[in-house]
Design a protein around this motif. Structure first.
Motif, PDB file in Angstrom:
ATOM      1  N   THR A 149      -3.591   7.722  -0.903  1.00 42.15           N
ATOM      2  CA  THR A 149      -3.358   6.380  -0.371  1.00 42.15           C
ATOM      3  C   THR A 149      -3.894   5.362  -1.364  1.00 42.15           C
ATOM      4  N   SER A 150      -3.457   4.130  -1.182  1.00 43.51           N
ATOM      5  CA  SER A 150      -4.049   3.031  -1.939  1.00 43.51           C
ATOM      6  C   SER A 150      -4.800   2.105  -0.978  1.00 43.51           C
ATOM      7  N   PHE A 151      -5.076   2.615   0.223  1.00 41.68           N
ATOM      8  CA  PHE A 151      -5.845   1.848   1.211  1.00 41.68           C
ATOM      9  C   PHE A 151      -7.281   1.668   0.739  1.00 41.68           C
ATOM     10  N   ASP A 152      -7.959   0.691   1.362  1.00 39.83           N
ATOM     11  CA  ASP A 152      -9.391   0.599   1.122  1.00 39.83           C
ATOM     12  C   ASP A 152     -10.047   1.776   1.858  1.00 39.83           C
ATOM     13  N   GLU A 153     -11.315   2.031   1.570  1.00 31.73           N
ATOM     14  CA  GLU A 153     -11.986   3.224   2.094  1.00 31.73           C
ATOM     15  C   GLU A 153     -12.019   3.259   3.621  1.00 31.73           C
ATOM     16  N   THR A 154     -12.157   2.113   4.277  1.00 30.31           N
ATOM     17  CA  THR A 154     -12.223   2.073   5.738  1.00 30.31           C
ATOM     18  C   THR A 154     -10.911   2.508   6.367  1.00 30.31           C
ATOM     19  N   LYS A 155      -9.796   1.945   5.905  1.00 26.77           N
ATOM     20  CA  LYS A 155      -8.485   2.315   6.450  1.00 26.77           C
ATOM     21  C   LYS A 155      -8.148   3.766   6.144  1.00 26.77           C
ATOM     22  N   ASP A 177       0.852  -1.190   0.000  1.00 22.65           N
ATOM     23  CA  ASP A 177       0.000   0.000   0.000  1.00 22.65           C
ATOM     24  C   ASP A 177       0.880   1.230   0.000  1.00 22.65           C
ATOM     25  N   LEU A 178       0.423   2.271  -0.686  1.00 21.22           N
ATOM     26  CA  LEU A 178       1.138   3.534  -0.733  1.00 21.22           C
ATOM     27  C   LEU A 178       0.370   4.563   0.072  1.00 21.22           C
ATOM     28  N   VAL A 179       1.106   5.325   0.903  1.00 16.60           N
ATOM     29  CA  VAL A 179       0.512   6.408   1.671  1.00 16.60           C
ATOM     30  C   VAL A 179       1.377   7.637   1.469  1.00 16.60           C
ATOM     31  N   ALA A 180       0.756   8.770   1.170  1.00 17.44           N
ATOM     32  CA  ALA A 180       1.464  10.045   1.045  1.00 17.44           C
ATOM     33  C   ALA A 180       0.784  11.039   1.979  1.00 17.44           C
ATOM     34  N   ILE A 181       1.560  11.576   2.930  1.00 15.96           N
ATOM     35  CA  ILE A 181       1.034  12.519   3.916  1.00 15.96           C
ATOM     36  C   ILE A 181       1.854  13.806   3.834  1.00 15.96           C
ATOM     37  N   VAL A 182       1.177  14.946   3.780  1.00 10.22           N
ATOM     38  CA  VAL A 182       1.843  16.248   3.688  1.00 10.22           C
ATOM     39  C   VAL A 182       2.030  16.826   5.090  1.00 10.22           C
TER      40      VAL A 182
END
Length: 167
Positions: free
Chosen positions: A144-150, A3-8
């Motif tokens: 993100t590439s998370f599912d909607e819940t995460k 999974d990819l997560v990008a946080i600013v």
């Protein structure tokens, strides 16, 4: 699957602090990270990537070793080290693993100058414990590439950290 997560974050220092927290959590086996890169938008508008691993330096180091070994075999170790380091550095500079650099640069183009985005490629994580550990740092989820819940859980946790200091 990763999974990819990008946080600013408002600064490179804050993004680096969160990256160090995630690396600490990795040592506790709560998260497995494939790559963690900080993209910083400079005052001139360019994007600087702060990679977790410097592939150019790593390539030069391994190239030097192999060059020395081959150089000793042909009775010219200094030439072997020089050629090995140069070829290793070139190979390392051309190597890109983890998150695609052009993808991070294009996504970071919308950042404000001085702000930074932390890109994390996650193989596995214990979501509730990891989010609990980083939520007080705040930040805004860029992608993100998370599912909607995460994804909702992450957005809500980070948003609550932003709301708390103002109250």
């Amino acid at each position: 699957m990763s999974d990819l997560v990008a946080i600013v974050y408002p600064s490179e220092a804050k993004a680096e602090e969160v990256r160090q927290r995630l690396l600490k959590l990795q040592k506790e086996y709560l998260i497995t990270i494939s790559d963690a890169v900080i993209a910083v938008k400079t005052d001139q508008g360019g994007i600087k990537l702060n990679q977790l691993v410097n592939t150019t330096a790593m390539g030069a180091m391994t190239g030097s070793f192999w060059g020395l070994l081959i150089g000793v075999l042909f009775l010219n170790p200094i030439l072997g080290v020089a050629v090995g380091a140069a070829s290793g550095a070139l190979g390392g500079a051309l190597t890109d693993f983890g998150i695609d650099d052009s993808f991070m640069k294009s996504l970071s183009a919308s950042l404000q100058p001085g702000s930074a985005a932390l890109f994390v490629l996650i193989k596995h994580m214990t979501a509730d414990k990891v989010i609990n550990e980083i939520k007080d740092a705040g930040g805004v989820v860029l992608k993100t590439s998370f599912d909607e819940t995460k994804e909702k859980m992450l957005r809500d946790a980070l948003a609550s950290a932003v709301e708390r200091p103002a109250a």
